[in-house]
Write a protein that holds these residues in place. Structure first.
Motif, short mmCIF file in Angstrom:
data_model
loop_
_atom_site.label_atom_id
_atom_site.label_comp_id
_atom_site.label_asym_id
_atom_site.label_seq_id
_atom_site.Cartn_x
_atom_site.Cartn_y
_atom_site.Cartn_z
N ASP A 21 -1.29 4.79 -4.46
CA ASP A 21 -1.22 3.48 -5.10
C ASP A 21 -0.25 3.59 -6.28
O ASP A 21 0.44 4.60 -6.42
CB ASP A 21 -2.60 3.01 -5.56
N HIS A 22 -0.18 2.56 -7.12
CA HIS A 22 0.81 2.60 -8.20
C HIS A 22 0.45 3.61 -9.29
O HIS A 22 1.24 3.87 -10.17
CB HIS A 22 1.04 1.20 -8.78
N TYR A 23 -0.72 4.22 -9.22
CA TYR A 23 -1.07 5.30 -10.14
C TYR A 23 -0.56 6.65 -9.67
O TYR A 23 -0.66 7.64 -10.36
CB TYR A 23 -2.58 5.38 -10.33
N ASP A 32 4.91 2.10 -4.36
CA ASP A 32 3.59 1.47 -4.28
C ASP A 32 3.50 0.51 -5.46
O ASP A 32 3.49 0.93 -6.62
CB ASP A 32 2.49 2.53 -4.37
N TRP A 33 3.46 -0.78 -5.16
CA TRP A 33 3.48 -1.80 -6.20
C TRP A 33 2.06 -2.18 -6.60
O TRP A 33 1.17 -2.22 -5.75
CB TRP A 33 4.22 -3.05 -5.70
N PRO A 34 1.84 -2.52 -7.87
CA PRO A 34 0.50 -2.95 -8.30
C PRO A 34 0.14 -4.34 -7.77
O PRO A 34 -1.04 -4.65 -7.63
CB PRO A 34 0.58 -2.94 -9.82
N ILE A 35 1.15 -5.16 -7.50
CA ILE A 35 0.93 -6.51 -6.95
C ILE A 35 2.00 -6.75 -5.88
O ILE A 35 3.05 -6.12 -5.90
CB ILE A 35 1.02 -7.60 -8.04
N TYR A 61 3.65 7.29 -12.94
CA TYR A 61 2.59 6.64 -13.69
C TYR A 61 2.69 7.13 -15.12
O TYR A 61 2.62 8.33 -15.38
CB TYR A 61 1.23 6.96 -13.08
N GLU A 73 -1.67 0.41 -17.83
CA GLU A 73 -1.03 -0.11 -16.62
C GLU A 73 0.50 -0.07 -16.75
O GLU A 73 1.16 -1.09 -16.75
CB GLU A 73 -1.49 -1.53 -16.33
N VAL A 75 3.97 1.76 -15.12
CA VAL A 75 4.59 2.58 -14.09
C VAL A 75 6.10 2.46 -14.23
O VAL A 75 6.63 1.38 -14.42
CB VAL A 75 4.16 2.12 -12.67
#
Length: 94
Positions: A21-23, A32-35, A61, A73, A75
């Motif tokens: 994921d974005h982490y 990997d985008w958060p949205i 991250y 939050e 990245v």
């Protein structure tokens, strides 16, 4: 300060036991985008010189934690053009 963990071994990425994921900090691959990104953002991922698709070089991250600031939050995405001849000529004025 504790130890530094730089990444997961290659077998982690190959077997997909844990979804990225974005982490996830990684070199290369797909971002990997958060949205979800709007379709209008497609031009952001084109090289300004040769107009070819940019490739993800790194996804990092990078939270910030300080006495007066706490941003969990955050990245950093680094993209680059992989075309061998790109950048070898001067850009035209727009």
């Amino acid at each position: 300060m504790g130890g530094v963990f730089l990444g997961m071994p290659g077998t982690w990425a190959g077997h997909m036991h844990e979804a990225a994921d974005h982490y996830t900090t990684k070199i290369g691959g797909l971002p990997d985008w958060p949205i979800p990104l709007p379709s209008a953002s497609v031009d952001l991922f084109k090289c300004s010189s040769c107009k070819s698709d940019l490739s993800l070089l790194a996804q990092v991250y990078a939270p910030i934690s300080h006495k007066s600031l706490n941003i969990e939050e955050r990245v950093i995405y680094v993209f680059g053009c992989l075309m061998p001849e790109c950048g070898s000529t001067t850009l035209e004025s727009y």
